[in-house]
Design a protein around this motif. Structure first.
Motif, PDB file in Angstrom:
ATOM      1  N   CYS A   1       0.860  -1.186   0.000  1.00 11.89           N
ATOM      2  CA  CYS A   1       0.000   0.000   0.000  1.00 11.89           C
ATOM      3  C   CYS A   1       0.895   1.235   0.000  1.00 11.89           C
ATOM      4  CB  CYS A   1      -0.965   0.026   1.190  1.00 11.89           C
ATOM      5  SG  CYS A   1      -0.231   0.404   2.782  1.00 11.89           S
ATOM      6  N   SER A   2       0.372   2.349  -0.502  1.00  8.39           N
ATOM      7  CA  SER A   2       1.127   3.601  -0.541  1.00  8.39           C
ATOM      8  C   SER A   2       1.144   4.239   0.837  1.00  8.39           C
ATOM      9  CB  SER A   2       0.503   4.561  -1.543  1.00  8.39           C
ATOM     10  OG  SER A   2      -0.761   5.003  -1.066  1.00  8.39           O
ATOM     11  N   ALA A   3       2.041   5.203   1.008  1.00 11.68           N
ATOM     12  CA  ALA A   3       2.116   5.908   2.290  1.00 11.68           C
ATOM     13  C   ALA A   3       0.816   6.645   2.592  1.00 11.68           C
ATOM     14  CB  ALA A   3       3.294   6.884   2.273  1.00 11.68           C
ATOM     15  N   GLN A   4       0.170   7.173   1.559  1.00 12.17           N
ATOM     16  CA  GLN A   4      -1.095   7.886   1.744  1.00 12.17           C
ATOM     17  C   GLN A   4      -2.207   6.943   2.208  1.00 12.17           C
ATOM     18  OE1 GLN A   4       0.949   8.270  -0.868  1.00 12.17           O
ATOM     19  NE2 GLN A   4       1.655  10.349  -0.360  1.00 12.17           N
ATOM     20  N   GLN A   5      -2.075   5.667   1.905  1.00 12.81           N
ATOM     21  CA  GLN A   5      -3.086   4.687   2.295  1.00 12.81           C
ATOM     22  C   GLN A   5      -2.793   4.043   3.655  1.00 12.81           C
ATOM     23  OE1 GLN A   5      -2.425   2.151  -1.109  1.00 12.81           O
ATOM     24  NE2 GLN A   5      -4.331   2.816  -2.111  1.00 12.81           N
TER      25      GLN A   5
ATOM     26  N   ASN B   1       4.658  10.343  13.274  1.00 10.55           N
ATOM     27  CA  ASN B   1       3.923  11.560  13.653  1.00 10.55           C
ATOM     28  C   ASN B   1       2.530  11.603  13.035  1.00 10.55           C
ATOM     29  OD1 ASN B   1       6.221  12.341  15.042  1.00 10.55           O
ATOM     30  ND2 ASN B   1       6.986  13.642  13.397  1.00 10.55           N
ATOM     31  N   ALA B   2       2.441  11.304  11.736  1.00 12.21           N
ATOM     32  CA  ALA B   2       1.137  11.352  11.054  1.00 12.21           C
ATOM     33  C   ALA B   2       0.196  10.290  11.601  1.00 12.21           C
ATOM     34  CB  ALA B   2       1.329  11.172   9.555  1.00 12.21           C
ATOM     35  N   LEU B   3       0.696   9.088  11.848  1.00  3.36           N
ATOM     36  CA  LEU B   3      -0.159   8.020  12.366  1.00  3.36           C
ATOM     37  C   LEU B   3      -0.658   8.360  13.769  1.00  3.36           C
ATOM     38  CD1 LEU B   3       1.833   4.876  11.164  1.00  3.36           C
ATOM     39  CD2 LEU B   3      -0.299   5.776  10.217  1.00  3.36           C
ATOM     40  N   ASN B   4       0.227   8.872  14.610  1.00  2.00           N
ATOM     41  CA  ASN B   4      -0.184   9.238  15.967  1.00  2.00           C
ATOM     42  C   ASN B   4      -1.243  10.338  15.956  1.00  2.00           C
ATOM     43  OD1 ASN B   4       1.226   7.497  17.674  1.00  2.00           O
ATOM     44  ND2 ASN B   4       3.087   8.705  17.540  1.00  2.00           N
TER      45      ASN B   4
ATOM     46  N   SER C   1       1.830   4.750  17.487  1.00  2.00           N
ATOM     47  CA  SER C   1       2.953   4.267  16.688  1.00  2.00           C
ATOM     48  C   SER C   1       4.231   4.744  17.349  1.00  2.00           C
ATOM     49  CB  SER C   1       2.861   4.815  15.260  1.00  2.00           C
ATOM     50  OG  SER C   1       3.997   4.440  14.509  1.00  2.00           O
ATOM     51  N   ILE C   2       5.222   3.857  17.464  1.00  5.27           N
ATOM     52  CA  ILE C   2       6.492   4.223  18.082  1.00  5.27           C
ATOM     53  C   ILE C   2       7.644   3.812  17.165  1.00  5.27           C
ATOM     54  CG2 ILE C   2       5.599   4.029  20.426  1.00  5.27           C
ATOM     55  CD1 ILE C   2       7.022   1.319  20.638  1.00  5.27           C
ATOM     56  N   SER C   3       8.816   4.324  17.448  1.00  4.55           N
ATOM     57  CA  SER C   3       9.985   3.968  16.645  1.00  4.55           C
ATOM     58  C   SER C   3      10.468   2.574  17.018  1.00  4.55           C
ATOM     59  CB  SER C   3      11.105   4.980  16.869  1.00  4.55           C
ATOM     60  OG  SER C   3      11.644   4.844  18.170  1.00  4.55           O
ATOM     61  N   VAL C   4      11.231   1.985  16.130  1.00  2.00           N
ATOM     62  CA  VAL C   4      11.795   0.663  16.409  1.00  2.00           C
ATOM     63  C   VAL C   4      12.756   0.745  17.585  1.00  2.00           C
ATOM     64  CG1 VAL C   4      13.074  -1.280  15.442  1.00  2.00           C
ATOM     65  CG2 VAL C   4      11.555   0.053  13.976  1.00  2.00           C
TER      66      VAL C   4
ATOM     67  N   LEU D   1      10.233   5.396  10.395  1.00  3.68           N
ATOM     68  CA  LEU D   1      10.482   6.822  10.190  1.00  3.68           C
ATOM     69  C   LEU D   1       9.393   7.669  10.831  1.00  3.68           C
ATOM     70  CD1 LEU D   1       9.565   7.847   6.558  1.00  3.68           C
ATOM     71  CD2 LEU D   1       9.135   5.557   7.402  1.00  3.68           C
ATOM     72  N   LYS D   2       9.753   8.914  11.144  1.00  2.95           N
ATOM     73  CA  LYS D   2       8.823   9.826  11.810  1.00  2.95           C
ATOM     74  C   LYS D   2       7.973  10.617  10.826  1.00  2.95           C
ATOM     75  CE  LYS D   2      11.325  10.618  16.126  1.00  2.95           C
ATOM     76  NZ  LYS D   2      11.901  11.657  17.023  1.00  2.95           N
ATOM     77  N   ALA D   3       8.598  11.114   9.748  1.00  2.00           N
ATOM     78  CA  ALA D   3       7.913  12.041   8.839  1.00  2.00           C
ATOM     79  C   ALA D   3       7.127  11.285   7.772  1.00  2.00           C
ATOM     80  CB  ALA D   3       8.930  12.969   8.198  1.00  2.00           C
ATOM     81  N   GLY D   4       6.273  12.061   7.074  1.00  2.00           N
ATOM     82  CA  GLY D   4       5.526  11.504   5.964  1.00  2.00           C
ATOM     83  C   GLY D   4       4.200  10.902   6.397  1.00  2.00           C
ATOM     84  N   PRO D   5       3.297  10.670   5.457  1.00  3.40           N
ATOM     85  CA  PRO D   5       1.953  10.171   5.792  1.00  3.40           C
ATOM     86  C   PRO D   5       1.952   8.770   6.403  1.00  3.40           C
ATOM     87  CG  PRO D   5       2.312  10.186   3.404  1.00  3.40           C
ATOM     88  CD  PRO D   5       3.451  10.922   4.009  1.00  3.40           C
ATOM     89  N   GLY D   6       3.010   7.996   6.171  1.00  4.82           N
ATOM     90  CA  GLY D   6       3.095   6.677   6.776  1.00  4.82           C
ATOM     91  C   GLY D   6       4.040   6.632   7.956  1.00  4.82           C
ATOM     92  N   GLY D   7       4.447   7.807   8.458  1.00  2.00           N
ATOM     93  CA  GLY D   7       5.401   7.877   9.553  1.00  2.00           C
ATOM     94  C   GLY D   7       4.739   7.978  10.912  1.00  2.00           C
TER      95      GLY D   7
END
Length: 701
Positions: free
Chosen positions: A505-509, A545-548, A625-628, A537-543
């Protein structure tokens, strides 16, 4: 360093670590200024430039006089301090606001003079406590007011006070460049200009070197090459300033320590030298013996291991038996094991066999979640490292004699300051460090377990065969392939099912895909809290920050927010972002917000319910969502791992993410990115430190 960077390596932690080093060795900043991070910047230089005492500041008092209180002109600042400083217990935002409304510009005088009308606003008991604390903090609070004049945020000012107390005023007035541990370089530069510091002032030049080194420390490196250091200094000191001259001044003042072709922050260099020396000594040392901890012969030990084998479905392998011998008989040892290789079985064997011979086992791990895991696996009590060290240093109710074996699980997570602290208190005990050398290096700075287990003279056993014959074996086999740089075979997602799957799936999805995943898993019987999103990763629609943000907006709309943190509300899962040894909280402790009101903020962290202050909001992040890195040391039944392009994505990160799951791993995202990451070099190889070189060449500071 910006305030947003403090989650990784807080200035409070840095200063506290080096203060502790100095106290332990009974040294002070005048004789050995290199053992304290910042105090050494000023006294080393003879200069004709005016000192930055209060008398040099416009509007200041005469030389030698105490600075006047600034609080009569700062009622709103005083309100913020009363609300945010946790030492003003029971006040909080609402009561501080009521006091400010009642007294206005006269609030400082009312508190300083113990005005009985304060009791009319907040009650007699709270007023009595407030008067006591306020009078004891007047000198500290004046530095907060002075910092406010220099546009330093109240929260940052409170951190400075926690590190230096009332003495911070004199330190900072003599040298405002000490602020580089708390605020960004540009801000400190503007303060320096306001206070008349010239471009060629040694305080400024040395601070630039230290700032460059500590920016590298924020990136986890304790060693910086000269070429890179000079490049960083040129960016900080544009113009005619010579980076080499600045470095020389920093070395003279012990603000930087040369090592090989590079330089280290003085505190990090001291800690690495101490740790290397301790391990080299212990590796060549026979385990101490006494009437209780008598020598155990090989035959006796073999019989005890055989007896353990009779209680297990599978006998120990030769390497596992070797690991038990090492743990019980050697002064120090390192047990490395990959996912599914049987580390937990060895730990159980070590406990049972050692106890047969009267040994005392202390099990511990960095995080509460990791300690709980080792406790369940061995059926013995386990604590966090912080709790153990508190008992050793404060309660003093643990005797670290030769009959004691200290076992630290998930040791690959231990950063340099933590290992330094541990090695100061080992005493005569044996020490066994257990970890996975294929996992990510620690969240904090330095490289410890990875460097030590690779040293040829350190007693070590590495378990490298997948032994599990359970649902976990599928995950272990995928992890083994990733660790070795091979693309694994994974399945299509089929709901709640043991194993590893991938959903393109894309990051937007990503967010909508995870929502659908959650609904399906819940329908299939997945319990709340058993599944965790781990994003590289933190940034971007699948990162992260966006998920949180998306989950927070979806699930907690209309609920009470954390003061000063509108992005965190009641019901949100949270993660703590700095080491706080006093409260037994580590960078990565996880939990949930239980309740927020005018009177209290209650949360769970590491499965303990605690009360937080409003100033603690800066140490929290959402944890949908957290970092690895933050997930390391924890485990869930199921993990969901979004995979999208990132410069930090490599096989070590993927391996660590996969091994956080006990039953199911669901990757989603870009398959080609997944394949490229598996072929990328491990990130642990990129961390630059002096510890491996010190161990190899027995180099001291």
């Amino acid at each position: 360093m910006s305030s947003s960077q403090m989650g990784s390596v807080s200035p409070h932690t840095k200063a506290a670590e080096l203060n502790e080093f100095r106290r332990h060795h009974r040294l002070d900043g005048h004789r050995c200024p290199h053992l304290y991070r910042k105090e050494s910047l000023v006294p080393q230089f003879a200069t004709n430039k005016p000192s930055l005492s209060w008398s040099n500041i416009p509007g200041g008092a005469k030389r030698g006089a105490e600075p006047p209180s600034l609080w009569p002109d700062k009622p709103r600042l005083l309100e913020r301090v009363l609300a945010r400083d946790t030492e003003f217990q029971g006040i909080g935002k609402a009561k501080a606001s009521r006091l400010a409304s009642a007294f206005g510009d006269g609030l400082h005088a009312a508190l300083a003079d113990k005005d009985p009308r304060v009791a009319d606003v907040i009650g007699a008991e709270l007023a009595a406590g407030l008067f006591v604390v306020y009078s004891s903090k007047l000198r500290e609070m004046d530095i907060i007011a002075w910092l406010s004049e220099l546009d330093v945020d109240t929260r940052v000012a409170l951190k400075i006070v926690r590190v230096w107390g009332a003495e911070g005023a004199n330190k900072l007035r003599r040298n405002p460049y000490l602020l580089i541990g708390f605020i960004g370089w540009r801000h400190v530069e503007s303060i320096g200009r306001k206070l008349g510091i010239a471009d060629d002032d040694p305080r400024r030049l040395v601070a630039a070197v230290e700032h460059a080194l500590y920016r590298r420390l924020d990136d986890k490196h304790t060693l910086t090459g000269k070429v890179e250091l000079c490049r960083s200094i040129r960016k900080l000191l544009p113009g005619d300033a010579s980076p080499t001259a600045a470095i020389d001044l920093a070395v003279q003042s012990y603000g930087a320590v040369p090592f090989g072709d590079g330089y280290q922050p003085s505190g990090a260099a001291a800690m690495e030298a101490f740790v290397a020396k301790q391990f080299l000594q212990l590796a060549n040392q026979e385990a101490q013996l006494d009437l209780v901890a008598q020598d155990i012969g090989s035959e006796e030990l073999e019989k005890a291991i055989d007896a353990f084998d009779t209680t297990r479905p599978y006998p120990l392998t030769e390497r596992q038996r070797e690991a038990v011998h090492m743990a019980v008989r050697s002064r120090i040892g390192f047990l490395g094991g990959y996912a599914g290789s049987g580390k937990t079985t060895v730990l159980r064997a070590v406990c049972e066999v050692a106890e047969r011979f009267g040994r005392v086992i202390h099990l511990m791990a960095l995080s509460g979640r990791a300690a709980k895991r080792i406790s369940e696996a061995t059926e013995r009590r386990a604590t966090t490292i912080a709790s153990f060290l508190k008992r050793v240093t404060e309660r003093k109710d643990i005797n670290l004699g030769p009959e004691v074996i200290l076992v630290i699980d998930e040791a690959s997570m231990i950063d340099l300051p933590t290992l330094y602290r541990i090695m100061r208190h080992v005493g005569l005990a044996r020490l066994l460090l257990v970890g996975d050398p294929a996992q990510l290096p620690p969240i904090g700075f330095g490289l410890t377990f990875h460097a030590l287990i690779d040293h040829p003279n350190m007693p070590h056993v590495i378990l490298d065969r997948v032994l599990r014959h359970t649902a976990e074996s599928r995950i272990s086999l995928v992890a083994e392939a990733i660790r070795n740089g091979r693309t694994p075979t994974v399945e299509h997602f089929q709901g709640l099912k043991d194993g590893v799957s991938f959903i393109p799936c894309s990051a937007q999805q990503a967010f909508n895909s995870i929502i659908k995943l959650g609904r399906r898993l819940s329908k299939d019987g997945m319990e709340r809290g058993k599944c965790q999103i781990i994003a590289p990763l933190k940034a971007g629609p699948g990162g992260i920050n966006a998920l949180n943000e998306s989950f927070h907006n979806l699930l907690t709309a209309g609920r009470a927010a954390f003061p000063g943190r509108p992005d965190i509300a009641e019901g949100d899962p949270i993660i703590w972002t700095q080491n706080d040894w006093q409260r037994d909280l580590q960078n990565g402790s996880m939990g949930r917000v239980i309740r927020i009101n005018d009177y209290e903020i209650r949360v769970t962290l590491d499965e303990r319910e605690i009360e937080l202050g409003t100033s603690d909001g800066g140490y929290l992040d959402l944890a949908y969502s957290i970092s690895v890195h933050k997930a390391q040391g924890s485990q869930w039944d199921c993990v969901i791992v979004p995979i999208y392009p990132s410069r930090i994505l490599d096989r070590t990160l993927l391996y660590t993410a996969v091994t956080r799951a006990a039953r199911q791993v669901i990757f989603l995202g870009d398959w080609q990115v997944f394949e490229r990451a598996i072929k990328a070099a491990p990130s642990v190889d990129k961390r630059e430190t002096s510890l491996p070189h010190r161990l190899r060449h027995k180099i001291r500071i």
